[in-house]
Design an enzyme around this catalytic site. Structure first.
Site, PDB file in Angstrom:
ATOM      1  N   TYR A   1      13.749  20.721 -50.578  1.00  0.00           N
ATOM      2  CA  TYR A   1      13.583  19.633 -49.591  1.00  0.00           C
ATOM      3  C   TYR A   1      14.937  19.388 -48.913  1.00  0.00           C
ATOM      4  CZ  TYR A   1       9.635  18.979 -52.749  1.00  0.00           C
ATOM      5  OH  TYR A   1       8.536  19.194 -53.541  1.00  0.00           O
TER       6      TYR A   1
ATOM      7  N   ASP B   1      15.333  16.720 -53.429  1.00  0.00           N
ATOM      8  CA  ASP B   1      15.426  15.482 -52.638  1.00  0.00           C
ATOM      9  C   ASP B   1      14.105  15.304 -51.879  1.00  0.00           C
ATOM     10  OD1 ASP B   1      16.189  13.298 -51.155  1.00  0.00           O
ATOM     11  OD2 ASP B   1      17.749  14.330 -50.011  1.00  0.00           O
TER      12      ASP B   1
ATOM     13  N   CYS C   1      14.381   8.773 -53.002  1.00  0.00           N
ATOM     14  CA  CYS C   1      14.321   7.613 -52.098  1.00  0.00           C
ATOM     15  C   CYS C   1      13.185   6.692 -52.532  1.00  0.00           C
ATOM     16  CB  CYS C   1      14.175   8.042 -50.646  1.00  0.00           C
ATOM     17  SG  CYS C   1      12.783   9.118 -50.354  1.00  0.00           S
TER      18      CYS C   1
HETATM   19  C1  LIG Z   1      14.214  12.858 -48.185  1.00  0.00           C
HETATM   20  S1  LIG Z   1      14.299  14.182 -47.075  1.00  0.00           S
HETATM   21  C2  LIG Z   1      15.733  15.001 -47.667  1.00  0.00           C
HETATM   22  C3  LIG Z   1      16.413  15.944 -46.725  1.00  0.00           C
HETATM   23  C4  LIG Z   1      17.806  16.405 -47.071  1.00  0.00           C
HETATM   24  N1  LIG Z   1      17.974  16.709 -48.461  1.00  0.00           N
HETATM   25  C5  LIG Z   1      18.850  15.398 -46.608  1.00  0.00           C
HETATM   26  O1  LIG Z   1      19.513  14.785 -47.448  1.00  0.00           O
HETATM   27  O2  LIG Z   1      19.008  15.229 -45.401  1.00  0.00           O
HETATM   28  C6  LIG Z   1      12.951  15.140 -47.594  1.00  0.00           C
HETATM   29  C7  LIG Z   1      12.746  16.422 -46.836  1.00  0.00           C
HETATM   30  O3  LIG Z   1      11.644  17.108 -47.432  1.00  0.00           O
HETATM   31  C8  LIG Z   1      10.921  17.778 -46.411  1.00  0.00           C
HETATM   32  N2  LIG Z   1       9.581  18.049 -46.968  1.00  0.00           N
HETATM   33  C9  LIG Z   1       8.539  17.201 -47.074  1.00  0.00           C
HETATM   34  N3  LIG Z   1       7.520  17.788 -47.709  1.00  0.00           N
HETATM   35  C10 LIG Z   1       7.917  19.035 -48.022  1.00  0.00           C
HETATM   36  C11 LIG Z   1       7.292  20.125 -48.678  1.00  0.00           C
HETATM   37  N4  LIG Z   1       6.056  20.033 -49.144  1.00  0.00           N
HETATM   38  N5  LIG Z   1       7.985  21.256 -48.833  1.00  0.00           N
HETATM   39  C12 LIG Z   1       9.265  21.353 -48.332  1.00  0.00           C
HETATM   40  N6  LIG Z   1       9.904  20.348 -47.713  1.00  0.00           N
HETATM   41  C13 LIG Z   1       9.244  19.207 -47.545  1.00  0.00           C
HETATM   42  C14 LIG Z   1      10.981  16.808 -45.255  1.00  0.00           C
HETATM   43  O4  LIG Z   1      10.745  17.473 -44.037  1.00  0.00           O
HETATM   44  C15 LIG Z   1      12.406  16.275 -45.362  1.00  0.00           C
HETATM   45  O5  LIG Z   1      13.296  17.055 -44.613  1.00  0.00           O
END
Ligand SMILES: C[S@@+](CC[C@H](N)C(=O)[O-])C[C@H]1O[C@@H](n2cnc3c(N)ncnc32)[C@H](O)[C@@H]1O
Length: 513
Positions: free
Chosen positions: A375, A442, A469
């Site tokens: 993520y 994350d 979060c």
């Molecule tokens: C809380 S954010 C964290 C992003 C990064 N670690 C940061 O600190 O900027 C969660 C991320 O997970 C991605 N995401 C959501 N569902 C996902 C999935 N099933 N597989 C991969 N990524 C996913 C979202 O697009 C988002 O960019």
């Protein structure tokens, strides 16, 4: 001879029947000590009236929950009730109006603070009473931090995760800290109590009032967003009205304008505006955007996102860059990031630096590890991790974020990173044997998919850093990792969201030998 208890019971029975026959007068005249005994006594065949809508209760508030609601106890003639209500602080005695009751749980509305907490403070925002955006503006910032620590402790304890939660690392700015805001157009304007009769009600641009997802509150000023956003928002509303553009109707699924998302770089001051519409409609959108840009040259890039579906998300099926480069550049933890409209980027730039720092500390990299960053968004954690280790592989669902991440790596001269675009669960299925010493996860607020938890439990890493979060989801996932030998060793909350009950928490996990 009757025992004191029997005596009390007898008086209680008399009192109770008197209450029933004489209504409120009889009840008010009862001596208090006996009233308590009378009302808790179980008397066969006698129905005790339970609190109903609009009743007034007095509540001893004990804590603030993860939704930001004050939760406490209220004594009533039919027993004791748990009451949850907005704007009530721990240690306070408040009068509440009953809104809903289910069993012994009541949702209430604050009527009056009867005994105020020393932590009570004046909310800085003019929309605070109605807006659904913030929930803790009545509380001093120091008390907000203490509350957030307790929220983390309770969530972890509820899942039997044993770990000490450290004091929350606060945000230097408790107001004007957000770099991104997402506003909605609506056809049902929330009318504030006391507003003049005859105000236009079929067009609004702002935020949803609390628990009113069909209505939209016209936000004139928001205290947690950068100052320039107030004026841009006002222009977006005024010009739309002048040009006769219609807001999207959430119920009828018609109208053009759906969302405005504003992002501002702290480092460069660049502003990205994303306008989400239900169709491309260049004949309407063109003049609207031209007037907006003329009024606000500080908007350095404008992207139109087209979302023709029912779901109320600002993200579109496709995007058109109508002005500028389509992204802004932000500096975080000594690195430059290009952030486009669809990419996730931490919303409190200053505190995100601390989040990166804490994550790095918990990853405890010696320089030779292979790190998995699940993520990963646009690489906010991936790139700083890569500077301290041999290799990092990031996995992220949103293609645009992965392109940003790749470009960010290149522009910062970081070569020891690779990325996969796609769903984490699908990636596990296609990745083959996973080589990894340290994993960083994350996920979004919902946390990990149960199958991801199963797969993660078996990776060969010796350490995991869970950046959360939503502590409730993290606690659930960490509890599910425990049978595979994973245990939490540290919990370090960082406050990226002052005035709200949300908190980030960096949790260290180690696998028992
Ligand atoms: C809380 S954010 C964290 C992003 C990064 N670690 C940061 O600190 O900027 C969660 C991320 O997970 C991605 N995401 C959501 N569902 C996902 C999935 N099933 N597989 C991969 N990524 C996913 C979202 O697009 C988002 O960019």
């Amino acid at each position: 001879m009757r025992t004191p208890v029997a005596e009390a019971y007898s008086m209680a029975t008399n009192c109770a029947s008197r209450t029933m026959s004489c209504g409120a007068h009889g009840r008010r005249s009862l001596p208090e000590p006996f009233l308590g005994v009378a009302l808790r006594a179980k008397m066969p065949g006698m129905q005790q009236r339970k609190p109903k809508r609009d009743d007034r209760l007095e509540v001893e508030v004990e804590r603030v929950d993860e939704r930001g609601l004050g939760v406490g106890r209220a004594e009533h003639e039919s027993g004791e009730y748990r009451v949850a209500l907005r704007r009530a602080l721990p240690g306070e005695r408040v009068a509440a109006q009953v809104l809903r009751r289910r069993g012994n749980k009541i949702e209430g509305r604050l009527l009056e603070v009867l005994r105020a907490s020393a932590d009570r403070t004046s909310p800085p925002c003019r929309h605070y009473g109605s807006c659904g955006g913030c929930a803790l503006q009545d509380m001093s910032y120091a008390a907000q931090l203490a509350t957030k620590r307790e929220i983390c402790e309770r969530a972890l304890a509820a899942e039997l995760v044993k770990v000490d939660v450290e004091p929350v690392i606060g945000s230097a700015a408790a107001l004007r800290y957000r770099n991104k805001m997402d506003f909605t157009f609506g056809t049902r304007r929330w009318v504030e109590p006391g507003e003049a009769e005859g105000v236009q009600r079929d067009f609004a641009l702002g935020l949803h009032p609390r628990e009113q997802f069909r209505k939209v509150l016209d936000v004139e000023a928001c205290e947690i967003q950068p100052q320039p956003f107030d004026a841009i928002l006002a222009s977006a509303r005024r010009i739309a009205l002048e040009q006769g553009l219609r807001a999207w109707d959430l119920v009828k699924h018609e109208g053009l304008l759906r969302h405005v998302v504003l992002r501002r770089s702290v480092a460069t001051g660049e502003i990205l505006m994303q306008l989400t519409t239900s169709s491309e409609a260049p004949e309407l959108v063109g003049p609207y955007v031209a007037a907006l840009l003329a009024a606000h040259p500080e908007v350095t890039t404008l992207v139109q996102a087209i979302n023709s579906r029912g779901a109320t998300v600002a993200m579109g099926e496709r995007e058109l860059v109508l002005h500028g480069s389509g992204s802004i550049r932000e500096r975080l933890a000594g690195l430059w990031y290009r952030v486009s409209a669809a990419s996730f980027f931490q919303t409190n730039t200053a505190r995100a630096e601390k989040l990166v720092e804490v994550t790095l500390e918990e990853a405890r990299l010696s320089g030779s590890e292979r790190v998995l960053d699940l993520y990963c968004g646009a690489g906010t954690l991936t790139l700083p991790l890569a500077r301290h280790t041999a290799h990092v592989h990031g996995v992220e669902l949103v293609e645009a974020a992965v392109s940003d991440a790749r470009r960010n790596a290149e522009e910062n001269g970081i070569g020891n990173v690779t990325f996969s675009a796609g769903d984490v669960l699908a990636w596990f299925g296609s990745a083959g044997a996973i080589e990894c010493d340290v994993a960083v996860v994350d996920p979004p607020r919902a946390g990990l998919h149960p199958k991801v938890v199963e797969l993660l439990a078996r990776i060969p890493a010796r350490r995991m850093v869970y950046v959360s979060c939503h502590i409730g989801s993290a606690a659930r996932d960490i509890a599910a990792l425990a049978p595979a030998g994973w245990r939490a060793t540290r919990a370090r909350p960082v406050d990226l969201f002052p005035q709200t009950p949300h908190v980030e928490c960096v949790l260290s996990l180690e696998r028992a030998p």
